[in-house]
Design a protein around this motif. Structure first.
Motif, PDB file in Angstrom:
ATOM      1  N   ARG A 217       0.834  -1.209   0.000  1.00  8.12           N
ATOM      2  CA  ARG A 217       0.000   0.000   0.000  1.00  8.12           C
ATOM      3  C   ARG A 217       0.867   1.256   0.000  1.00  8.12           C
ATOM      4  NH1 ARG A 217      -2.202  -0.324   4.641  1.00  8.12           N
ATOM      5  NH2 ARG A 217      -3.994  -1.579   4.023  1.00  8.12           N
ATOM      6  N   ASN A 218       1.909   1.248   0.822  1.00  6.04           N
ATOM      7  CA  ASN A 218       2.798   2.400   0.927  1.00  6.04           C
ATOM      8  C   ASN A 218       3.465   2.709  -0.416  1.00  6.04           C
ATOM      9  OD1 ASN A 218       5.158   4.021   1.395  1.00  6.04           O
ATOM     10  ND2 ASN A 218       4.941   3.589   3.553  1.00  6.04           N
ATOM     11  N   VAL A 219       3.990   1.679  -1.071  1.00  4.48           N
ATOM     12  CA  VAL A 219       4.652   1.879  -2.367  1.00  4.48           C
ATOM     13  C   VAL A 219       3.652   2.392  -3.395  1.00  4.48           C
ATOM     14  CG1 VAL A 219       5.926   0.757  -4.245  1.00  4.48           C
ATOM     15  CG2 VAL A 219       6.437   0.170  -1.870  1.00  4.48           C
ATOM     16  N   TRP A 220       2.434   1.834  -3.408  1.00  5.51           N
ATOM     17  CA  TRP A 220       1.411   2.271  -4.358  1.00  5.51           C
ATOM     18  C   TRP A 220       1.012   3.730  -4.108  1.00  5.51           C
ATOM     19  CZ3 TRP A 220      -0.126   2.026  -8.928  1.00  5.51           C
ATOM     20  CH2 TRP A 220      -1.391   2.423  -9.332  1.00  5.51           C
ATOM     21  N   GLN A 221       0.891   4.119  -2.856  1.00  2.00           N
ATOM     22  CA  GLN A 221       0.544   5.515  -2.545  1.00  2.00           C
ATOM     23  C   GLN A 221       1.651   6.470  -2.975  1.00  2.00           C
ATOM     24  OE1 GLN A 221      -0.520   5.310   1.630  1.00  2.00           O
ATOM     25  NE2 GLN A 221      -2.637   4.773   1.149  1.00  2.00           N
ATOM     26  N   LYS A 222       2.898   6.072  -2.784  1.00  3.04           N
ATOM     27  CA  LYS A 222       4.020   6.878  -3.271  1.00  3.04           C
ATOM     28  C   LYS A 222       3.924   7.024  -4.785  1.00  3.04           C
ATOM     29  CE  LYS A 222       7.716   5.852   0.066  1.00  3.04           C
ATOM     30  NZ  LYS A 222       9.070   5.267   0.194  1.00  3.04           N
ATOM     31  N   HIS A 223       3.693   5.901  -5.449  1.00  2.00           N
ATOM     32  CA  HIS A 223       3.603   5.894  -6.903  1.00  2.00           C
ATOM     33  C   HIS A 223       2.511   6.844  -7.389  1.00  2.00           C
ATOM     34  CE1 HIS A 223       4.140   3.621 -10.803  1.00  2.00           C
ATOM     35  NE2 HIS A 223       3.124   4.423 -11.042  1.00  2.00           N
ATOM     36  N   LYS A 224       1.337   6.755  -6.786  1.00  2.00           N
ATOM     37  CA  LYS A 224       0.216   7.605  -7.215  1.00  2.00           C
ATOM     38  C   LYS A 224       0.525   9.087  -7.030  1.00  2.00           C
ATOM     39  CE  LYS A 224      -3.231   5.996  -4.911  1.00  2.00           C
ATOM     40  NZ  LYS A 224      -4.552   5.710  -4.376  1.00  2.00           N
ATOM     41  N   ALA A 225       1.101   9.453  -5.884  1.00  2.00           N
ATOM     42  CA  ALA A 225       1.414  10.869  -5.623  1.00  2.00           C
ATOM     43  C   ALA A 225       2.461  11.383  -6.607  1.00  2.00           C
ATOM     44  CB  ALA A 225       1.898  11.054  -4.184  1.00  2.00           C
ATOM     45  N   LEU A 226       3.491  10.593  -6.845  1.00  2.00           N
ATOM     46  CA  LEU A 226       4.534  11.005  -7.782  1.00  2.00           C
ATOM     47  C   LEU A 226       3.996  11.082  -9.204  1.00  2.00           C
ATOM     48  CD1 LEU A 226       7.358   8.861  -6.228  1.00  2.00           C
ATOM     49  CD2 LEU A 226       7.391  11.368  -6.402  1.00  2.00           C
ATOM     50  N   TYR A 227       3.202  10.108  -9.591  1.00  2.00           N
ATOM     51  CA  TYR A 227       2.594  10.084 -10.921  1.00  2.00           C
ATOM     52  C   TYR A 227       1.725  11.325 -11.141  1.00  2.00           C
ATOM     53  CZ  TYR A 227      -0.687   8.712 -14.584  1.00  2.00           C
ATOM     54  OH  TYR A 227      -1.476   8.695 -15.706  1.00  2.00           O
ATOM     55  N   GLU A 228       0.885  11.620 -10.164  1.00  2.00           N
ATOM     56  CA  GLU A 228       0.013  12.795 -10.271  1.00  2.00           C
ATOM     57  C   GLU A 228       0.836  14.073 -10.431  1.00  2.00           C
ATOM     58  OE1 GLU A 228      -3.011  15.387  -7.451  1.00  2.00           O
ATOM     59  OE2 GLU A 228      -2.752  13.253  -7.017  1.00  2.00           O
ATOM     60  N   PHE A 229       1.871  14.212  -9.618  1.00  2.00           N
ATOM     61  CA  PHE A 229       2.714  15.401  -9.682  1.00  2.00           C
ATOM     62  C   PHE A 229       3.395  15.515 -11.048  1.00  2.00           C
ATOM     63  CE2 PHE A 229       6.916  17.402  -8.935  1.00  2.00           C
ATOM     64  CZ  PHE A 229       6.467  18.674  -8.601  1.00  2.00           C
ATOM     65  N   LEU A 230       3.992  14.442 -11.514  1.00  2.00           N
ATOM     66  CA  LEU A 230       4.689  14.467 -12.800  1.00  2.00           C
ATOM     67  C   LEU A 230       3.735  14.748 -13.965  1.00  2.00           C
ATOM     68  CD1 LEU A 230       7.035  11.382 -12.301  1.00  2.00           C
ATOM     69  CD2 LEU A 230       7.727  13.792 -12.344  1.00  2.00           C
ATOM     70  N   LYS A 231       2.598  14.081 -13.963  1.00  2.00           N
ATOM     71  CA  LYS A 231       1.646  14.188 -15.073  1.00  2.00           C
ATOM     72  C   LYS A 231       0.866  15.502 -15.045  1.00  2.00           C
ATOM     73  CE  LYS A 231      -2.424  11.816 -16.870  1.00  2.00           C
ATOM     74  NZ  LYS A 231      -3.458  12.650 -16.298  1.00  2.00           N
ATOM     75  N   ASP A 232       0.284  15.820 -13.913  1.00  2.00           N
ATOM     76  CA  ASP A 232      -0.641  16.948 -13.841  1.00  2.00           C
ATOM     77  C   ASP A 232       0.038  18.295 -13.642  1.00  2.00           C
ATOM     78  OD1 ASP A 232      -2.613  15.051 -14.114  1.00  2.00           O
ATOM     79  OD2 ASP A 232      -3.154  15.038 -12.000  1.00  2.00           O
ATOM     80  N   TYR A 233       1.171  18.311 -12.961  1.00  2.00           N
ATOM     81  CA  TYR A 233       1.794  19.597 -12.643  1.00  2.00           C
ATOM     82  C   TYR A 233       3.058  19.870 -13.447  1.00  2.00           C
ATOM     83  CZ  TYR A 233      -1.706  19.716  -9.091  1.00  2.00           C
ATOM     84  OH  TYR A 233      -2.923  19.713  -8.463  1.00  2.00           O
ATOM     85  N   LEU A 234       3.807  18.821 -13.771  1.00  2.00           N
ATOM     86  CA  LEU A 234       4.998  19.029 -14.601  1.00  2.00           C
ATOM     87  C   LEU A 234       4.709  18.752 -16.069  1.00  2.00           C
ATOM     88  CD1 LEU A 234       7.875  17.566 -12.404  1.00  2.00           C
ATOM     89  CD2 LEU A 234       6.992  19.904 -12.497  1.00  2.00           C
ATOM     90  N   LYS A 235       3.507  18.244 -16.347  1.00  2.93           N
ATOM     91  CA  LYS A 235       3.033  17.970 -17.712  1.00  2.93           C
ATOM     92  C   LYS A 235       3.903  16.948 -18.447  1.00  2.93           C
ATOM     93  CE  LYS A 235      -0.246  20.923 -17.107  1.00  2.93           C
ATOM     94  NZ  LYS A 235      -1.435  20.401 -16.478  1.00  2.93           N
ATOM     95  N   VAL A 236       4.407  15.970 -17.697  1.00  5.19           N
ATOM     96  CA  VAL A 236       5.135  14.858 -18.294  1.00  5.19           C
ATOM     97  C   VAL A 236       4.088  13.939 -18.929  1.00  5.19           C
ATOM     98  CG1 VAL A 236       6.598  12.854 -17.769  1.00  5.19           C
ATOM     99  CG2 VAL A 236       6.974  15.040 -16.580  1.00  5.19           C
TER     100      VAL A 236
END
Length: 125
Positions: free
Chosen positions: A72-91
């Motif tokens: 669960r911890n790894v998945w939550q890290k993944h989701k937060a990082l993914y959201e940041f990269l995709k939605d805010y850095l526009k990767v």
């Protein structure tokens, strides 16, 4: 306890597949991680010996309490990082997903909590 990147990836995969399907088999993990069945079987044996999962041959794979927490911890890290990269850095989507997977193993829980708070504050504005 510190786990290898590989163990974390497998626990995350088990967690994600179980959330999606309600159960997990060796083939599900092989498909998700794009690895061969013997590779999965070998890691499954190690995780079972370490008390991270419960598994009987040809049966379901179940996370123990420790395995559940790590997955669960790894998945939550993944989701937060993914959201940041995709939605805010526009990767782009694929790159954001792959790079979130790489970063999740190196970033501390404290940093992830701060990132989540940062994202929450951005959404509120």
């Amino acid at each position: 306890m510190q786990y290898t990147k590989s163990i974390e990836d497998y626990l995350e995969a088990i967690f994600v597949v179980r959330e999606q399907k309600g159960y997990v088999r060796v083939k599900d993990i092989a498909d998700l991680l794009n690895v061969k069945l013997p590779s999965v079987t070998e890691i499954i044996k190690k995780m079972q010996e370490s008390g991270l999962i419960e598994h009987t041959p040809y049966g379901e794979i179940k996370l123990t309490e420790i395995g559940e927490n790590v997955g669960r911890n790894v998945w939550q890290k993944h989701k937060a990082l993914y959201e940041f990269l995709k939605d805010y850095l526009k990767v782009d989507d694929d790159t954001a997903f792959k790079e979130a997977c790489l970063i999740e193993h190196s970033v501390s829980q404290d940093t992830i909590e701060k990132l989540k708070e940062f994202l929450k504050n951005l959404e509120e504005k």
